[in-house]
Design an enzyme around this catalytic site. Structure first.
Site, PDB file in Angstrom:
ATOM      1  N   ASP A 135       0.820  -1.213   0.000  1.00 47.75           N
ATOM      2  CA  ASP A 135       0.000   0.000   0.000  1.00 47.75           C
ATOM      3  C   ASP A 135       0.859   1.270   0.000  1.00 47.75           C
ATOM      4  OD1 ASP A 135      -2.307   1.466   0.042  1.00 47.75           O
ATOM      5  OD2 ASP A 135      -2.719   1.169   2.169  1.00 47.75           O
ATOM      6  N   HIS A 166       2.782   3.391  -8.971  1.00 50.81           N
ATOM      7  CA  HIS A 166       2.638   1.963  -9.279  1.00 50.81           C
ATOM      8  C   HIS A 166       3.892   1.439  -9.995  1.00 50.81           C
ATOM      9  CE1 HIS A 166      -1.338   2.095  -7.726  1.00 50.81           C
ATOM     10  NE2 HIS A 166      -1.865   2.771  -8.730  1.00 50.81           N
ATOM     11  N   LEU A 220      11.434 -20.154  -4.714  1.00 49.54           N
ATOM     12  CA  LEU A 220      10.433 -19.256  -4.108  1.00 49.54           C
ATOM     13  C   LEU A 220       9.154 -19.356  -4.933  1.00 49.54           C
ATOM     14  CD1 LEU A 220       9.928 -16.624  -2.142  1.00 49.54           C
ATOM     15  CD2 LEU A 220      10.157 -15.362  -4.272  1.00 49.54           C
TER      16      LEU A 220
HETATM   17  C1  FPP Z   1      -2.020   0.187  -3.275  1.00 47.58           C
HETATM   18  O1  FPP Z   1      -1.525   1.513  -3.232  1.00 47.58           O
HETATM   19  C2  FPP Z   1      -1.436  -0.501  -4.411  1.00 47.58           C
HETATM   20  C3  FPP Z   1      -2.151  -1.064  -5.424  1.00 47.58           C
HETATM   21  C4  FPP Z   1      -3.621  -1.045  -5.498  1.00 47.58           C
HETATM   22  C5  FPP Z   1      -1.468  -1.703  -6.555  1.00 47.58           C
HETATM   23  C6  FPP Z   1      -0.262  -2.500  -6.221  1.00 47.58           C
HETATM   24  C7  FPP Z   1       0.553  -2.623  -7.454  1.00 47.58           C
HETATM   25  C8  FPP Z   1       1.900  -2.604  -7.497  1.00 47.58           C
HETATM   26  C9  FPP Z   1       2.770  -2.580  -6.308  1.00 47.58           C
HETATM   27  C10 FPP Z   1       2.586  -2.621  -8.806  1.00 47.58           C
HETATM   28  C11 FPP Z   1       3.053  -3.973  -9.152  1.00 47.58           C
HETATM   29  C12 FPP Z   1       1.918  -4.682  -9.668  1.00 47.58           C
HETATM   30  C13 FPP Z   1       1.989  -5.790 -10.370  1.00 47.58           C
HETATM   31  C14 FPP Z   1       0.721  -6.343 -10.833  1.00 47.58           C
HETATM   32  C15 FPP Z   1       3.229  -6.499 -10.697  1.00 47.58           C
HETATM   33  P1  FPP Z   1      -2.561   2.689  -3.453  1.00 47.58           P
HETATM   34  O2  FPP Z   1      -2.601   2.997  -4.892  1.00 47.58           O
HETATM   35  O3  FPP Z   1      -3.882   2.349  -2.844  1.00 47.58           O
HETATM   36  O4  FPP Z   1      -1.845   3.849  -2.644  1.00 47.58           O
HETATM   37  P2  FPP Z   1      -2.539   5.005  -1.809  1.00 47.58           P
HETATM   38  O5  FPP Z   1      -3.292   4.341  -0.683  1.00 47.58           O
HETATM   39  O6  FPP Z   1      -1.382   5.799  -1.317  1.00 47.58           O
HETATM   40  O7  FPP Z   1      -3.423   5.746  -2.741  1.00 47.58           O
END
Ligand code: FPP
Length: 230
Positions: free
Chosen positions: A14, A31, A125
């Protein structure tokens, strides 16, 4: 103090959006950096003996985000598969995706299936990506599979067979960016997992941070509902 290495770590990645906002950038940049953090952790964990890594990459609720953000996450996953394929094959990483298939673009589904097949015998892994995943959806999907069978009496062991995979339950769940919520992640599997919350935003998460989480985990006494050893 002796370090206890968890067999299975699950991570709620997150804080990508906040990471980008802090820098005046669009959420997509967060992202993209988040994908780099995932690569770091995926490469580091086998070196210290962790056998399973489950990450929450896209939830069943994430479809409610803007069309642009959803499309960024879909193409980032496709890119991740293409870029990391060789290194996963070479480094003995078994790639697996858990979640519903509906609405996921066909070209992404084909790449997922291909890489799952190519890496299915790898043992260093297991990287389990929770994608289009919801904990409640997984339980409901299991129930719907069970009612199609001849099973008459269900116990925990039988029920578990109908979940998305048969990996061991996570020992440690990490959530970055300071939120103290489970957000529909692995509801069945984390019954006895230890939880670790850090304020670090996911794109900043690295080897040092995972070492800290494992050190903290090592100090805990897991009792699985039993009593304290005195
Ligand atoms: C949450 O942060 C994150 C996500 C919903 C996406 C997670 C994706 C990645 C880490 C990229 C890698 C992904 C893949 C499929 C390889 P948020 O966007 O909710 O952050 P915020 O709470 O600060 O808005």
């Amino acid at each position: 103090m002796e370090k206890i290495i968890p067999q299975h770590i699950a991570i709620i990645m997150d804080g990508n959006g906040r990471w980008a906002k802090k820098r005046g950038l669009a959420r997509s940049f967060g992202h993209v950096e988040g994908a780099k953090a995932l690569r770091r952790i995926m490469e580091y964990l086998p070196k210290i003996g962790v056998k399973y890594l489950t990450v929450y990459a896209f939830s069943t609720e994430n479809w409610n985000r803007s069309e642009e953000e959803v499309s960024t996450l879909m193409s980032l996953f496709l890119k991740y598969i293409k870029n990391e394929r060789k290194s996963m094959i070479k480094n003995g990483i078994r790639f697996y995706v858990s979640g519903r298939k509906n609405n996921v673009p066909q070209n992404l589904l084909s790449e997922i299936e291909k890489l799952q097949e190519e890496t299915k015998n790898n043992e260093k892994l297991t990287l389990n990506i929770a994608f289009n995943y919801g904990g409640r959806a997984e339980i409901i999907d299991a129930v719907n599979k069970i009612i199609e069978t001849d099973e008459k009496i269900i116990d925990e062991k039988i029920f578990s067979k109908y979940l998305y995979n048969s990996f061991p339950d996570p020992d440690l769940v990490i959530r970055t960016s300071g939120e103290c919520r489970i957000s529909n992640f692995l509801l069945w599997q984390i019954a006895y997992s230890e939880l670790y919350i850090t304020d670090i935003l996911w794109p900043d998460f690295d080897e040092k941070e995972i070492d800290k989480a494992i050190e903290n985990y090592s100090k805990r006494e897991r009792r699985f509902g039993g009593v304290r050893n005195v």
